[in-house]
Write a protein that holds these residues in place. Structure first.
Motif, mmCIF file in Angstrom:
data_model
loop_
_atom_site.group_PDB
_atom_site.id
_atom_site.type_symbol
_atom_site.label_atom_id
_atom_site.label_comp_id
_atom_site.label_asym_id
_atom_site.label_seq_id
_atom_site.Cartn_x
_atom_site.Cartn_y
_atom_site.Cartn_z
ATOM 1 N N ALA A 216 38.635 39.604 37.232
ATOM 2 C CA ALA A 216 36.674 39.876 36.706
ATOM 3 C C ALA A 216 36.174 39.852 37.918
ATOM 4 O O ALA A 216 35.841 41.121 38.770
ATOM 5 C CB ALA A 216 36.666 39.147 35.938
ATOM 6 N N ALA A 217 37.073 39.387 39.166
ATOM 7 C CA ALA A 217 36.594 39.111 40.888
ATOM 8 C C ALA A 217 36.748 40.041 41.206
ATOM 9 O O ALA A 217 35.719 40.646 42.070
ATOM 10 C CB ALA A 217 37.185 37.664 41.464
ATOM 11 N N GLU A 218 38.183 40.940 41.271
ATOM 12 C CA GLU A 218 38.912 41.894 41.895
ATOM 13 C C GLU A 218 37.874 43.191 41.624
ATOM 14 O O GLU A 218 37.147 43.954 42.567
ATOM 15 C CB GLU A 218 39.801 41.636 41.901
ATOM 16 N N SER A 242 36.135 54.884 35.940
ATOM 17 C CA SER A 242 35.643 54.335 34.900
ATOM 18 C C SER A 242 36.689 52.674 35.083
ATOM 19 O O SER A 242 37.309 52.679 35.891
ATOM 20 C CB SER A 242 36.660 54.523 34.106
ATOM 21 N N LEU A 243 35.704 51.352 35.358
ATOM 22 C CA LEU A 243 36.401 49.748 34.890
ATOM 23 C C LEU A 243 36.309 49.109 34.808
ATOM 24 O O LEU A 243 35.284 49.711 33.561
ATOM 25 C CB LEU A 243 35.937 49.401 35.998
ATOM 26 N N PRO A 244 36.951 47.989 33.962
ATOM 27 C CA PRO A 244 36.420 46.955 32.960
ATOM 28 C C PRO A 244 35.373 46.681 32.719
ATOM 29 O O PRO A 244 34.328 45.908 33.835
ATOM 30 C CB PRO A 244 37.622 46.351 33.210
ATOM 31 N N GLU A 245 34.770 47.283 31.476
ATOM 32 C CA GLU A 245 33.151 46.169 31.160
ATOM 33 C C GLU A 245 33.346 45.098 31.695
ATOM 34 O O GLU A 245 32.456 43.685 32.280
ATOM 35 C CB GLU A 245 32.402 47.077 30.115
ATOM 36 N N GLU A 246 34.149 44.135 31.069
ATOM 37 C CA GLU A 246 34.411 42.937 30.485
ATOM 38 C C GLU A 246 36.331 42.114 31.212
ATOM 39 O O GLU A 246 36.838 42.093 29.837
ATOM 40 C CB GLU A 246 33.909 42.329 29.001
ATOM 41 N N PRO A 247 36.446 42.357 32.277
ATOM 42 C CA PRO A 247 37.590 42.286 32.814
ATOM 43 C C PRO A 247 38.446 40.388 32.677
ATOM 44 O O PRO A 247 37.389 39.528 32.256
ATOM 45 C CB PRO A 247 37.585 42.152 34.427
ATOM 46 N N SER A 248 39.762 40.574 32.495
ATOM 47 C CA SER A 248 40.184 39.643 32.035
ATOM 48 C C SER A 248 40.134 38.227 33.205
ATOM 49 O O SER A 248 40.267 39.067 34.201
ATOM 50 C CB SER A 248 41.614 40.116 31.436
ATOM 51 N N PRO A 249 40.649 37.424 32.900
ATOM 52 C CA PRO A 249 40.815 36.580 34.315
ATOM 53 C C PRO A 249 42.417 37.042 34.430
ATOM 54 O O PRO A 249 42.319 35.580 35.814
ATOM 55 C CB PRO A 249 40.367 35.021 33.759
ATOM 56 N N PRO A 251 45.215 36.203 37.143
ATOM 57 C CA PRO A 251 45.842 36.573 38.289
ATOM 58 C C PRO A 251 46.042 37.744 38.906
ATOM 59 O O PRO A 251 46.985 38.154 38.566
ATOM 60 C CB PRO A 251 45.984 35.581 38.878
ATOM 61 N N VAL A 252 45.609 38.283 39.851
ATOM 62 C CA VAL A 252 46.335 39.415 40.859
ATOM 63 C C VAL A 252 45.781 38.643 42.391
ATOM 64 O O VAL A 252 45.402 38.296 42.682
ATOM 65 C CB VAL A 252 45.542 41.192 40.520
ATOM 66 N N ALA A 253 46.931 40.187 43.118
ATOM 67 C CA ALA A 253 46.869 39.820 44.914
ATOM 68 C C ALA A 253 45.485 40.650 44.781
ATOM 69 O O ALA A 253 45.168 41.277 44.100
ATOM 70 C CB ALA A 253 47.681 40.584 44.769
ATOM 71 N N PRO A 254 44.683 40.125 45.704
ATOM 72 C CA PRO A 254 43.033 40.046 45.988
ATOM 73 C C PRO A 254 43.847 41.743 46.949
ATOM 74 O O PRO A 254 44.774 42.189 47.703
ATOM 75 C CB PRO A 254 43.020 39.235 46.626
#
Length: 348
Positions: A216-218, A242-249, A251-254
């Motif tokens: 979500a932060a990314e 087209s980006l996720p409207e409600e991204p999940s938490p 974890p991904v590399a920044p």
């Protein structure tokens, strides 16, 4: 498991093995074979004690001093002297100090019996030496492998940090160029863009210093960046996002996708010809997918608005962070440049 825990677990194995050996007479009993007497058990103890002398002399001294330094001759010679001394000492103890029946002195035996006694025991002690070598070598291999893995981990982390230190100035350099262009068009909007940039830099310099960030932060960071880039685009440039409207938490590399989006805005727009950029990022079935398509207007060699290291850094980071868990393809075909990145978020 820590090094201290590994050390203690190793010694626990040693203690357990010797406890089993020393306790064998207590378990090997039957109606016609009662428990050993005190003197009989004392005679029995001399054998495993002699094993311990041979084993630990090799384990702590001979293997490290001679075998690890490839002085095989001295290692074999030292063991020959050690085994001979232990066997002779054990033979004298059994024969004159703790004979089977102290009331009757031992009868003289033929020399052939003595030779068989020494040869049989020598083979047994050679097995003890072999066990000591195998255990010490295995332990040494595990220590060397653990040290190698730790060194590899440190090297990878250092290289990742180096790549991120290259990425941040690259990102800042391109963004400042865009704001500089905007100042000439609309000063008020450029001021707002500087405010937006400060928020984005806070993310780049602080939040992205962690190994992972919430998806979500990314996504929020990418959304701000895209809006910042939209401000200076000509009207004939069509941008679809087209980006996720409600991204999940999750974890991904920044900062994985910023290089791809930067390239799309840099090489996918023209000041006088129709242009387009399509950005699609979504998460599905444990896989994060980023697909970007844009018109292709390659910059000339005289264009110094960027260093061109973004895609190379991204490829290196993906190999280190998601080995065997990603696919990354990019290239131009028919006047359209496409970049496709798929990442399996969970190891299987």
């Amino acid at each position: 498991m820590t090094a201290l825990q590994s050390k203690y677990s190793g010694w626990l194995i040693h203690l357990t093995a010797w406890a089993v050996i020393f306790g064998m007479p207590l378990f090997v009993t039957s109606p016609d074979r009662p428990l050993m007497t005190g003197s009989e058990y004392l005679r029995f103890l001399l054998v495993p004690l002699s094993f311990m002398v041979v084993f630990y002399t090799n384990y702590f001294l001979l293997i490290e001093r001679y075998l690890f330094t490839r002085q095989t001759g001295r290692f074999l010679g030292g063991n020959a002297l050690l085994i001979a001394a232990v066997i002779v000492g054990l033979h004298l103890l059994f024969r004159y100090v703790l004979p089977p029946d102290a009331q009757h002195p031992p009868l003289p035996r033929p020399w052939q019996d003595s030779v068989r006694f020494f040869a049989g025991n020598a083979a047994l002690y050679l097995l003890v030496v072999g066990a000591g070598v195998a255990i010490r070598m295995t332990g040494g291999w595990y220590k060397a492998e653990a040290a190698r893995q730790e060194l590899e981990h440190s090297r990878t982390q250092a290289e990742l940090q180096n790549l991120k230190s290259q990425l941040n100035p690259h990102f800042l350099f391109n963004t400042l160029n865009n704001i500089y262009s905007l100042i000439q068009i609309d000063a008020d909007r450029a001021q707002q863009a500087v405010h937006d940039l400060s928020r984005m830099l806070r993310y780049v310099l602080y939040e992205s210093s962690c190994p992972t960030v919430p998806l979500a932060a990314e996504v929020e960071f990418l959304r701000d960046y895209i809006e910042l880039m939209r401000i200076r685009l000509p009207r004939h440039v069509e941008v679809g996002v087209s980006l996720p409207e409600e991204p999940s938490p999750t974890p991904v590399a920044p900062l994985l996708f910023i290089s791809l989006i930067e390239n799309a805005f840099k090489h996918g727009t023209s000041n006088d010809r129709p242009s387009f950029i399509r950005i699609n990022i979504h998460e599905r079935d444990g896989e994060l997918v980023c697909r970007i398509r844009n018109s292709c207007f390659p910059k000339t060699a005289s264009d110094r608005s960027g260093s061109g290291i973004g895609l190379k850094n991204l490829s290196k980071r993906l190999e280190m962070i998601y080995p065997q868990r990603h696919t990354f393809e990019y290239g131009e075909r028919g006047g359209t440049y496409t970049a496709s990145l798929r990442i399996k978020l969970h190891e299987r």
